[in-house]
Design a protein around this motif. Structure first.
Motif, mmCIF file in Angstrom:
data_model
loop_
_atom_site.group_PDB
_atom_site.id
_atom_site.type_symbol
_atom_site.label_atom_id
_atom_site.label_comp_id
_atom_site.label_asym_id
_atom_site.label_seq_id
_atom_site.Cartn_x
_atom_site.Cartn_y
_atom_site.Cartn_z
ATOM 1 N N UNK A 159 45.234 -15.318 14.010
ATOM 2 C CA UNK A 159 44.537 -16.539 14.957
ATOM 3 C C UNK A 159 42.878 -16.786 14.477
ATOM 4 N N UNK A 160 42.266 -15.434 14.264
ATOM 5 C CA UNK A 160 40.963 -15.615 13.862
ATOM 6 C C UNK A 160 40.580 -16.470 12.700
ATOM 7 N N UNK A 161 41.520 -16.185 11.633
ATOM 8 C CA UNK A 161 41.406 -17.006 10.421
ATOM 9 C C UNK A 161 41.796 -18.355 10.499
ATOM 10 N N UNK A 162 42.791 -18.661 11.540
ATOM 11 C CA UNK A 162 43.256 -20.070 11.541
ATOM 12 C C UNK A 162 42.192 -20.760 12.432
ATOM 13 N N UNK A 163 41.503 -20.268 13.274
ATOM 14 C CA UNK A 163 40.377 -20.951 13.919
ATOM 15 C C UNK A 163 39.149 -21.453 13.062
ATOM 16 N N UNK A 164 39.039 -21.003 11.862
ATOM 17 C CA UNK A 164 37.886 -21.257 10.854
ATOM 18 C C UNK A 164 38.059 -22.447 10.476
ATOM 19 N N UNK A 165 37.182 -23.543 10.552
ATOM 20 C CA UNK A 165 37.289 -24.948 9.923
ATOM 21 C C UNK A 165 37.541 -25.239 8.693
ATOM 22 N N UNK A 166 37.353 -24.381 7.656
ATOM 23 C CA UNK A 166 37.699 -24.480 6.187
ATOM 24 C C UNK A 166 38.587 -23.627 5.689
ATOM 25 N N UNK A 167 39.267 -22.843 6.679
ATOM 26 C CA UNK A 167 40.461 -22.017 6.259
ATOM 27 C C UNK A 167 41.863 -22.603 6.460
ATOM 28 N N UNK A 168 42.431 -22.609 5.397
ATOM 29 C CA UNK A 168 44.053 -22.995 5.762
ATOM 30 C C UNK A 168 45.070 -22.021 5.189
ATOM 31 N N UNK A 169 46.005 -21.777 6.026
ATOM 32 C CA UNK A 169 47.198 -20.793 5.751
ATOM 33 C C UNK A 169 48.318 -21.460 5.437
ATOM 34 N N UNK A 170 48.974 -21.160 4.349
ATOM 35 C CA UNK A 170 50.276 -21.966 4.030
ATOM 36 C C UNK A 170 51.135 -20.763 3.528
ATOM 37 N N UNK A 171 52.664 -21.214 3.680
ATOM 38 C CA UNK A 171 53.566 -20.377 3.126
ATOM 39 C C UNK A 171 53.466 -20.339 1.578
ATOM 40 N N UNK A 172 53.644 -19.197 0.865
ATOM 41 C CA UNK A 172 53.504 -19.315 -0.396
ATOM 42 C C UNK A 172 55.265 -19.345 -0.969
ATOM 43 N N UNK A 173 55.480 -20.559 -1.593
ATOM 44 C CA UNK A 173 56.785 -20.671 -1.935
ATOM 45 C C UNK A 173 56.722 -20.934 -3.633
ATOM 46 N N UNK A 174 57.136 -19.624 -4.199
ATOM 47 C CA UNK A 174 56.820 -19.592 -5.694
ATOM 48 C C UNK A 174 57.616 -20.571 -6.482
ATOM 49 N N UNK A 175 58.888 -21.035 -6.074
ATOM 50 C CA UNK A 175 59.479 -21.862 -6.881
ATOM 51 C C UNK A 175 58.821 -23.214 -7.105
ATOM 52 N N UNK A 176 58.064 -23.694 -5.845
ATOM 53 C CA UNK A 176 57.563 -24.737 -5.926
ATOM 54 C C UNK A 176 56.282 -24.697 -6.557
#
Length: 392
Positions: A159-176
């Motif tokens: 939650x802390x990191x998600x609230x930062x305006x330039x931080x993005x959290x994404x799934x790591x999809x290795x095959x992609x």
């Protein structure tokens, strides 16, 4: 019929209603930096249709509003002010859209855990503070598109990191990630369950593919940023004539990274720790450069690649990693460093930052990731203390 004309016009963003002429000629709508000429005749005086005229005016105002919103969005992308415009919109962006903005700072979490430990949170937060005009991306293998995690998540660090305006959290999809790289064939053939060092090997591969495709800087999740890295194409020397792969940066589609991916597959041996990581970077650099020992704090360079002095990221070498968790009589200033690698791989006893301990690591948290320190160190310990008092 509407026709848009682009005109340079100083001033701030503002909407002004048209001043319709009685002869019904076209009217200028001034919307800040953009002026649209609406070639729809202004409604003539019609005593029988005042409602129709008001409705037309509302439609025109709405169209101008949406037009200006679209221009604001485009300008924000071009001018680098993306993160100051509608911060909530970031939650609707895809990894490709963010990565294509360029110059991303990339972190990877290749375990299944969903709650970043304080050191990971500190690494990401410090980068977000130092590189405020760049996307900071944390890819997490345990996260999926179906995982219900948001700002109200029970995971405090998430939650802390998600609230930062330039931080993005994404799934790591290795095959992609490995698509259109030499690593895809390797990935389709390897059996993760049989790999001794899969967490590290998969991370080594993912960072190469992401930097080759999109460019930017890769950092390990135990790296605390303290000032901007001025180089675009660089490797970080862990010691003389030996490169790490814990921090490196290149523009998209750089030949060195492509060659590293090919060598990754050609010389693959998952049983040897680091064979696809720092040893890979070192042997590939040696094919291009005649590496020599560092003298003082100078950097080396060859083939337009900067080989940065160990002082830039490793002023405390790995044999002395425990010094970060000790109290210093006089704390070092790290004037020659861009970031600090805390050697979490060596931290088998799980030394951690403790509020009030006055260790070097605690001072770094306070200075470069104060939100992480307050929310995940001070507040947690205060809550634990209060709970224990209540139990007593």
């Amino acid at each position: 019929m509407f026709q848009t004309v682009w005109v340079s016009s100083p001033g701030s963003w503002a909407l002004r209603e048209p001043d319709c002429h009685r002869d019904g000629k076209p009217t200028s709508w001034k919307c800040g930096f953009v002026r649209t000429i609406i070639q729809h005749p202004c409604p003539r005086h019609d005593p029988k249709g005042p409602g129709k005229a008001r409705m037309l005016k509302k439609i025109q105002i709405c169209l101008c509003f949406f037009f200006v919103s679209g221009i604001l969005y485009e300008i924000s992308l071009l001018s680098g002010c993306f993160f100051s415009y509608m911060p909530m919109s970031k939650h609707f962006l895809t990894p490709e859209q963010v990565l294509n903005l360029g110059k991303s700072i990339i972190f990877l979490e290749t375990t299944e855990r969903l709650e970043p430990p304080p050191l990971v949170s500190c690494s990401v937060e410090s980068a977000a503070r130092i590189y405020q005009d760049r996307p900071i991306i944390l890819f997490m293998k345990g996260l999926t598109n179906d995982t219900a995690l948001d700002l109200n998540s029970s995971y405090a660090a998430f939650s802390l990191l998600s609230s930062m305006k330039n931080v993005f959290i994404f799934p790591l999809q290795m095959e992609t990630v490995f698509q259109e790289t030499p690593l895809l064939q390797w990935y389709n053939q390897v059996v993760p369950e049989q790999e001794k060092n899969w967490v590290h090997v998969s991370s080594d591969a993912s960072r190469l593919a992401l930097i080759w495709k999109y460019g930017g800087i890769y950092m390990d999740t135990d790296v605390i940023s303290i000032r901007p890295i001025p180089e675009e194409s660089f490797l970080a020397a862990q010691k003389s004539q030996f490169s790490s792969n814990g921090i490196f940066g290149f523009p998209a589609h750089h030949k060195f990274i492509w060659d590293c991916m090919e060598n990754f597959v050609l010389k693959y041996n998952g049983n040897i720790w680091g064979n696809q990581g720092p040893f890979l970077m070192t042997r590939m650099l040696k094919t291009l450069c005649n590496l020599t020992d560092f003298k003082g704090t100078e950097d080396h360079s060859c083939q337009n690649i900067s080989f940065l002095n160990p002082q830039r990221f490793y002023p405390i070498p790995y044999p002395a990693w425990g010094r970060y968790y000790e109290v210093w009589d006089k704390s070092p200033n790290f004037n020659h460093s861009y970031a600090l690698h805390l050697w979490n791989f060596m931290n088998h006893n799980r030394k951690a930052v403790v509020a009030g301990s006055n260790t070097l690591a605690e001072k770094l948290y306070k200075a470069y990731c104060p939100t992480t320190y307050e929310d995940l160190i001070q507040n947690v310990e205060l809550r634990d203390f209060t709970h224990s008092e209540d139990v007593v």
